[in-house]
Motif scaffolding. Structure first.
Motif, mmCIF file in Angstrom:
data_model
loop_
_atom_site.group_PDB
_atom_site.id
_atom_site.type_symbol
_atom_site.label_atom_id
_atom_site.label_comp_id
_atom_site.label_asym_id
_atom_site.label_seq_id
_atom_site.Cartn_x
_atom_site.Cartn_y
_atom_site.Cartn_z
ATOM 1 N N ALA A 51 0.825 -1.214 0.000
ATOM 2 C CA ALA A 51 0.000 0.000 0.000
ATOM 3 C C ALA A 51 0.860 1.265 0.000
ATOM 4 O O ALA A 51 0.510 2.272 -0.638
ATOM 5 N N SER A 52 1.989 1.217 0.714
ATOM 6 C CA SER A 52 2.843 2.406 0.780
ATOM 7 C C SER A 52 3.410 2.755 -0.596
ATOM 8 O O SER A 52 3.589 3.927 -0.932
ATOM 9 N N LEU A 53 3.699 1.752 -1.403
ATOM 10 C CA LEU A 53 4.188 1.988 -2.760
ATOM 11 C C LEU A 53 3.093 2.655 -3.594
ATOM 12 O O LEU A 53 3.365 3.611 -4.329
ATOM 13 N N ALA A 54 1.864 2.199 -3.461
ATOM 14 C CA ALA A 54 0.740 2.797 -4.179
ATOM 15 C C ALA A 54 0.541 4.253 -3.744
ATOM 16 O O ALA A 54 0.297 5.140 -4.574
ATOM 17 N N ASP A 55 0.661 4.512 -2.455
ATOM 18 C CA ASP A 55 0.516 5.876 -1.939
ATOM 19 C C ASP A 55 1.619 6.785 -2.473
ATOM 20 O O ASP A 55 1.371 7.952 -2.810
ATOM 21 N N ASN A 56 2.830 6.259 -2.531
ATOM 22 C CA ASN A 56 3.955 7.042 -3.055
ATOM 23 C C ASN A 56 3.755 7.403 -4.527
ATOM 24 O O ASN A 56 4.119 8.492 -4.965
ATOM 25 N N VAL A 57 3.189 6.479 -5.285
ATOM 26 C CA VAL A 57 2.908 6.748 -6.700
ATOM 27 C C VAL A 57 1.942 7.915 -6.822
ATOM 28 O O VAL A 57 2.176 8.875 -7.569
ATOM 29 N N ILE A 58 0.839 7.860 -6.079
ATOM 30 C CA ILE A 58 -0.191 8.902 -6.171
ATOM 31 C C ILE A 58 0.362 10.260 -5.751
ATOM 32 O O ILE A 58 0.125 11.280 -6.421
ATOM 33 N N LEU A 59 1.089 10.299 -4.650
ATOM 34 C CA LEU A 59 1.657 11.562 -4.189
ATOM 35 C C LEU A 59 2.617 12.143 -5.220
ATOM 36 O O LEU A 59 2.570 13.339 -5.533
ATOM 37 N N SER A 60 3.463 11.302 -5.774
ATOM 38 C CA SER A 60 4.464 11.793 -6.728
ATOM 39 C C SER A 60 3.827 12.266 -8.038
ATOM 40 O O SER A 60 4.302 13.219 -8.651
ATOM 41 N N LEU A 61 2.758 11.634 -8.476
ATOM 42 C CA LEU A 61 2.060 12.082 -9.681
ATOM 43 C C LEU A 61 1.510 13.489 -9.483
ATOM 44 O O LEU A 61 1.595 14.351 -10.384
ATOM 45 N N ASN A 62 0.969 13.741 -8.327
ATOM 46 C CA ASN A 62 0.395 15.059 -8.034
ATOM 47 C C ASN A 62 1.470 16.126 -7.849
ATOM 48 O O ASN A 62 1.280 17.281 -8.237
ATOM 49 N N ARG A 63 2.591 15.750 -7.269
ATOM 50 C CA ARG A 63 3.695 16.697 -7.122
ATOM 51 C C ARG A 63 4.214 17.118 -8.501
ATOM 52 O O ARG A 63 4.571 18.285 -8.729
ATOM 53 N N ALA A 64 4.240 16.200 -9.438
ATOM 54 C CA ALA A 64 4.691 16.521 -10.791
ATOM 55 C C ALA A 64 3.718 17.500 -11.460
ATOM 56 O O ALA A 64 4.132 18.445 -12.139
ATOM 57 N N ALA A 65 2.434 17.282 -11.282
ATOM 58 C CA ALA A 65 1.429 18.179 -11.856
ATOM 59 C C ALA A 65 1.520 19.569 -11.238
ATOM 60 O O ALA A 65 1.347 20.589 -11.934
ATOM 61 N N GLU A 66 1.795 19.635 -9.950
ATOM 62 C CA GLU A 66 1.948 20.932 -9.275
ATOM 63 C C GLU A 66 3.139 21.700 -9.831
ATOM 64 O O GLU A 66 3.073 22.920 -10.042
ATOM 65 N N ASP A 67 4.218 20.999 -10.111
ATOM 66 C CA ASP A 67 5.386 21.644 -10.718
ATOM 67 C C ASP A 67 5.045 22.177 -12.107
ATOM 68 O O ASP A 67 5.446 23.280 -12.485
ATOM 69 N N ALA A 68 4.304 21.398 -12.873
ATOM 70 C CA ALA A 68 3.966 21.786 -14.243
ATOM 71 C C ALA A 68 3.043 22.996 -14.282
ATOM 72 O O ALA A 68 3.167 23.865 -15.151
ATOM 73 N N ALA A 69 2.108 23.080 -13.349
ATOM 74 C CA ALA A 69 1.112 24.170 -13.351
ATOM 75 C C ALA A 69 1.761 25.540 -13.271
ATOM 76 O O ALA A 69 1.215 26.532 -13.784
ATOM 77 N N ALA A 70 2.924 25.620 -12.663
ATOM 78 C CA ALA A 70 3.613 26.908 -12.539
ATOM 79 C C ALA A 70 4.062 27.448 -13.892
ATOM 80 O O ALA A 70 4.323 28.650 -14.037
ATOM 81 N N GLU A 71 4.138 26.571 -14.894
ATOM 82 C CA GLU A 71 4.603 26.979 -16.226
ATOM 83 C C GLU A 71 3.479 27.524 -17.106
ATOM 84 O O GLU A 71 3.729 27.937 -18.240
ATOM 85 N N ALA A 72 2.254 27.538 -16.614
ATOM 86 C CA ALA A 72 1.110 27.884 -17.456
ATOM 87 C C ALA A 72 0.940 29.380 -17.689
ATOM 88 O O ALA A 72 0.430 29.801 -18.736
ATOM 89 N N LYS A 73 1.337 30.205 -16.749
ATOM 90 C CA LYS A 73 1.023 31.638 -16.808
ATOM 91 C C LYS A 73 1.417 32.320 -18.114
ATOM 92 O O LYS A 73 0.589 32.976 -18.747
ATOM 93 N N PRO A 74 2.691 32.224 -18.550
ATOM 94 C CA PRO A 74 3.060 32.938 -19.776
ATOM 95 C C PRO A 74 2.294 32.477 -21.010
ATOM 96 O O PRO A 74 2.050 33.262 -21.927
ATOM 97 N N ILE A 75 1.882 31.216 -21.022
ATOM 98 C CA ILE A 75 1.111 30.704 -22.162
ATOM 99 C C ILE A 75 -0.268 31.355 -22.190
ATOM 100 O O ILE A 75 -0.760 31.767 -23.249
#
Length: 242
Positions: free
Chosen positions: A92-116
């Motif tokens: 279960a901890s591996l599954a939780d780590n996957v979900i958390l890391s997917l969302n952290r990646a999306a949060e990083d990407a969202a910061a790049e949206a403004k200039p577009i």
């Protein structure tokens, strides 16, 4: 003498140039009546900048995706069995780590949206402005989807890949996929997750923009400048007459 003094203002009014009086009258009518095309364009751009900026800031913050149930990224649909299987076999901890890391990646990407989004707003035509202002409740969001999705995907993908590697998502998901693929009789899945996260990050961004657009259209308090208040009140009146 007093009568003469009283007549002087009237004399000045009647001797003022007709052009000047016309300009004053036109300005008064415009301020009290319908907004000009320039005002409409300016107000709408203010609203769009407000909505996209707010959405990008919210989603790029820590837990912007992970802490928002509406946009939180979970295992891909085709990998739901992966998650349930991992949890069943004590990972279960591996599954939780996957979900958390997917969302952290999306949060990083969202910061790049403004200039577009800023660039898309600058490219708007008068027809775009009119269609958005008097269009459906998500007309602005639809405009952004048409004009920015391709750019967002190109910009987000490398950020997502870098972030996935940084927070270990690629490793976690690859481990999860590998562990699942070892289970007898299951259909094998692709361990590459970056395309999925990129698309979910874009979907989440448009979801928040649509929500903020609706807020501005429906709530006077969300119209944060006098010009926005004037123009969106005009839009409200126009829609009521249809």
């Amino acid at each position: 003498m007093k009568k003469l003094l009283l007549l002087i203002p009237l004399f000045l009014i009647f001797t003022t140039g007709c052009d000047t009086l016309s300009q004053v009258a036109q300005t008064t009518i415009q301020q009290a009546g319908n907004p000009s095309t320039v005002e409409i364009a300016s107000a709408l751009k203010q609203a769009l900048e407000q909505g996209t900026d707010k959405s990008s800031n919210q989603l790029s913050a820590t837990n912007g995706f992970f802490g928002n149930a509406a946009v939180k990224i979970l295992f891909p649909p085709e990998a739901k069995k992966v998650e349930s299987t991992l949890r069943t076999i004590g990972l279960a901890s591996l599954a939780d780590n996957v979900i958390l890391s997917l969302n952290r990646a999306a949060e990083d990407a969202a910061a790049e949206a403004k200039p577009i989004f800023v660039n898309a707003i600058k490219q708007m035509t008068i027809q775009d402005v009119t269609n958005i202002l008097l269009g459906s409740q998500d007309a602005a969001t639809q405009y952004f989807e048409r004009t920015t999705t391709q750019q967002l995907a190109a910009k987000f993908k490398p950020v997502v890949e870098t972030s996935l590697n940084k927070v270990g998502a690629t490793k976690y998901y690859s481990e999860a996929a590998t562990a699942y693929n070892k289970v007898p009789l299951v259909s094998k899945i692709n361990p590459d997750i970056s395309d999925y996260v990129t698309q979910k990050a874009i979907d989440g961004l448009f979801y928040e923009i649509a929500k903020e657009e609706l807020n501005i259209r429906q709530n006077i308090s969300a119209r944060t400048t006098p010009l926005m208040q004037k123009v969106f009140s005009y839009a409200d009146r126009t829609k009521l007459r249809k």
